[in-house]
Design an enzyme around this catalytic site. Structure first.
Site, short mmCIF file in Angstrom:
data_model
loop_
_atom_site.label_atom_id
_atom_site.label_comp_id
_atom_site.label_asym_id
_atom_site.label_seq_id
_atom_site.Cartn_x
_atom_site.Cartn_y
_atom_site.Cartn_z
N SER A 85 36.33 -25.85 28.43
CA SER A 85 37.34 -26.30 27.48
C SER A 85 38.70 -25.71 27.81
CB SER A 85 36.97 -25.86 26.04
OG SER A 85 35.62 -26.11 25.76
N VAL A 86 39.73 -26.52 27.73
CA VAL A 86 41.11 -26.06 27.87
C VAL A 86 41.89 -26.59 26.67
CG1 VAL A 86 43.23 -26.16 29.25
CG2 VAL A 86 41.00 -26.00 30.39
N ARG A 92 47.04 -28.88 32.51
CA ARG A 92 47.86 -29.01 33.72
C ARG A 92 48.70 -27.76 33.99
NH1 ARG A 92 46.94 -34.26 34.74
NH2 ARG A 92 46.75 -35.70 32.96
N ARG A 93 48.16 -26.61 33.63
CA ARG A 93 48.84 -25.35 33.93
C ARG A 93 47.96 -24.42 34.75
NH1 ARG A 93 51.39 -23.16 28.36
NH2 ARG A 93 51.58 -21.32 29.70
N VAL A 95 44.80 -23.62 34.22
CA VAL A 95 43.81 -22.86 33.46
C VAL A 95 42.40 -23.18 33.97
CG1 VAL A 95 42.81 -22.47 31.18
CG2 VAL A 95 45.29 -22.66 31.44
N LEU A 96 42.09 -24.46 34.10
CA LEU A 96 40.76 -24.84 34.55
C LEU A 96 40.51 -24.34 35.98
CD1 LEU A 96 38.10 -26.28 34.05
CD2 LEU A 96 39.18 -28.43 34.75
N SER A 120 31.73 -34.35 31.51
CA SER A 120 32.21 -35.18 30.40
C SER A 120 33.19 -36.23 30.91
CB SER A 120 32.88 -34.30 29.34
OG SER A 120 33.93 -33.53 29.92
N GLU A 121 33.92 -35.90 31.99
CA GLU A 121 34.81 -36.85 32.64
C GLU A 121 34.61 -36.71 34.14
OE1 GLU A 121 38.93 -37.40 31.12
OE2 GLU A 121 38.43 -35.72 29.81
N TYR A 125 35.86 -33.34 38.14
CA TYR A 125 35.14 -32.27 38.85
C TYR A 125 35.02 -32.47 40.36
CZ TYR A 125 34.28 -30.34 34.31
OH TYR A 125 34.48 -29.79 33.06
N PHE A 410 23.05 -29.99 29.17
CA PHE A 410 23.44 -28.68 28.62
C PHE A 410 24.96 -28.63 28.45
CE2 PHE A 410 22.64 -28.41 33.20
CZ PHE A 410 23.86 -28.00 33.70
#
Length: 410
Positions: A85-86, A92-93, A95-96, A120-121, A125, A410
């Site tokens: 989660s972000v 777009r910074r 974080v991920l 999820s999208e 990935y 999961f």
């Protein structure tokens, strides 16, 4: 580790509630109290990574300590990434990217050559080196008439099993059979009870509690399913949703499918996440009665230590190829490597030789599991073949009897 103004670090247990609040915000969820309790208890035992902008939690990810069946047999530690989660204010910074780098490093440090997730999208990935490790199919059966099959079902008796007794009966059977397919994760008794046999289905409250039917004694197969009443006014028939079906062979599977399609007041039997090589698709005498309505990538896999992952699987035929691997996220995986493997040995070492095949990390992951052939990726222009027989040689070595498959989300 810092990503601009954001610090990536282990998330303490005291921040689990904050992490769940962020995950529920990002995934547009508002679970009931029982499900929240389950999430809290699960997270207490997981690897947890948080992204902090000052004191604000702006990113979160966790990893389950799973073990999966390796291609060709054996077991592999394969953490399952979840709750990724972000905060919408910090997209777009980087974080991920920062959290993924930290997760990859920690998983590799714990001796896990693979990590996996359910995306999820799907668009997210691939750039982190994940490729589809398995595919699933949704199958629908017209149950308004008896299921027509090309072979006789196993005649042994069927019995309904109390869900409270199911883990003790089904667990050992599942553990014995899951090694036949790559990518299937081991299940604890807690996983059976908290994920497979919960009373209420959170996605569709109109469904019944789980029902379990078992074939034979000793056990030769089982099915877990839920039912839903039809609507007379809308003229929609009842539904049987099959969550899992395992069987020793085609005759045993035929017995279970025949039972499921003969349940009274049922018009449709729907099974989500079946293997793409499910024998039912060949057993059906009338393919208009048994239809594949959807096919999709299921478990996504990432090699965090390519050499260790390749060493852990078995090889169906000899292979000697030079692979050029591009991996921007895990530099240790990148370079040219000579793969020499056979049913009797394995070597994967850096080399200056010209490559026979050029891979991106995500494509190496998907062929490793057997979800996609090397030749198919060459035809698609995603893998470059520099020697005419290289793809065929590697495919022969990577071959497994059954396609990878898992239904454990999961």
């Amino acid at each position: 580790m810092n990503v601009r103004s954001v610090q990536i670090r282990e998330l303490p247990e005291s921040d689990i509630e904050r992490a769940l609040a962020l995950a529920y915000l990002v995934f547009h969820e508002s679970p009931e109290d029982e499900r929240r309790r389950h999430h809290r208890e699960s997270l207490a035992g997981l690897l947890r990574i948080g992204a902090y902008d000052g004191q604000e939690l702006v990113g979160f990810a966790a990893a389950y300590p799973f073990t999966v069946s390796a291609p060709g047999g054996g077991e592999l530690p394969c953490p399952g990434l979840s709750f990724v989660s972000v905060a919408p204010t910090h997209r777009r910074r980087g974080v991920l990217s920062g959290m993924m780098a930290e997760l990859f490093a920690r998983c590799a440090g714990q001796g896990a050559p693979l990590v996996a997730l359910w995306a999820s999208e799907a668009s997210i990935y691939g750039r982190f080196g994940f490729g589809p490790g398995s595919y699933g199919a949704t199958v629908e059966i017209d149950a308004r008439r008896p299921l027509a099959l090309r072979l006789a079902p196993d005649p042994r008796g069927l019995r309904l099993v109390d869900p409270d007794r199911a883990p003790a009966l089904l667990g050992p059977y599942f553990e014995r059979t899951r090694a036949h397919r790559p990518g299937r994760q081991a299940r604890t008794e807690g996983w059976w009870r908290e994920e497979w046999l919960v009373e209420k289905d959170e996605d569709d409250e109109a469904l019944s509690p789980p029902r379990i039917v078992a074939l034979g004694d000793p056990l030769a197969g089982y099915a877990i399913y839920r039912t839903k009443s039809g609507d007379e006014e809308a003229r929609t028939p009842g539904l049987v949703r099959v969550d899992e079906l395992e069987a020793d062979g085609p005759a045993q599977a035929a017995a279970l499918w025949s039972y499921l399609t003969a349940i009274d007041l049922t018009g449709t039997v729907r099974a989500w996440g079946r293997p793409v090589d499910d024998p039912l698709l060949l057993l059906a005498a009338d393919r208009d009665q048994v239809r594949v309505t959807e096919s999709f990538p299921a478990l996504w896999v990432r090699l965090v230590d390519a050499r260790a992952a390749l060493a852990a699987r078995t090889w169906a035929a000899p292979v000697d190829v030079v692979l050029a691997v591009r991996d921007e996220r895990v530099p240790a995986n990148a370079g040219r490597f000579r793969l020499i493997a056979s049913p009797d040995g394995f070597s994967y070492a850096p080399t200056a030789d010209e490559p026979h095949l050029s891979f991106e990390a995500r494509d190496l992951a998907t062929v490793y599991m057997g979800a996609t052939s090397v030749a198919a990726l060459v035809r698609a222009g995603l893998v470059a073949e520099h020697r005419p027989d290289a793809a065929a040689m590697l495919d022969a070595a990577l071959r497994t009897e059954l396609r990878p498959h898992t239904i454990d989300g999961f």
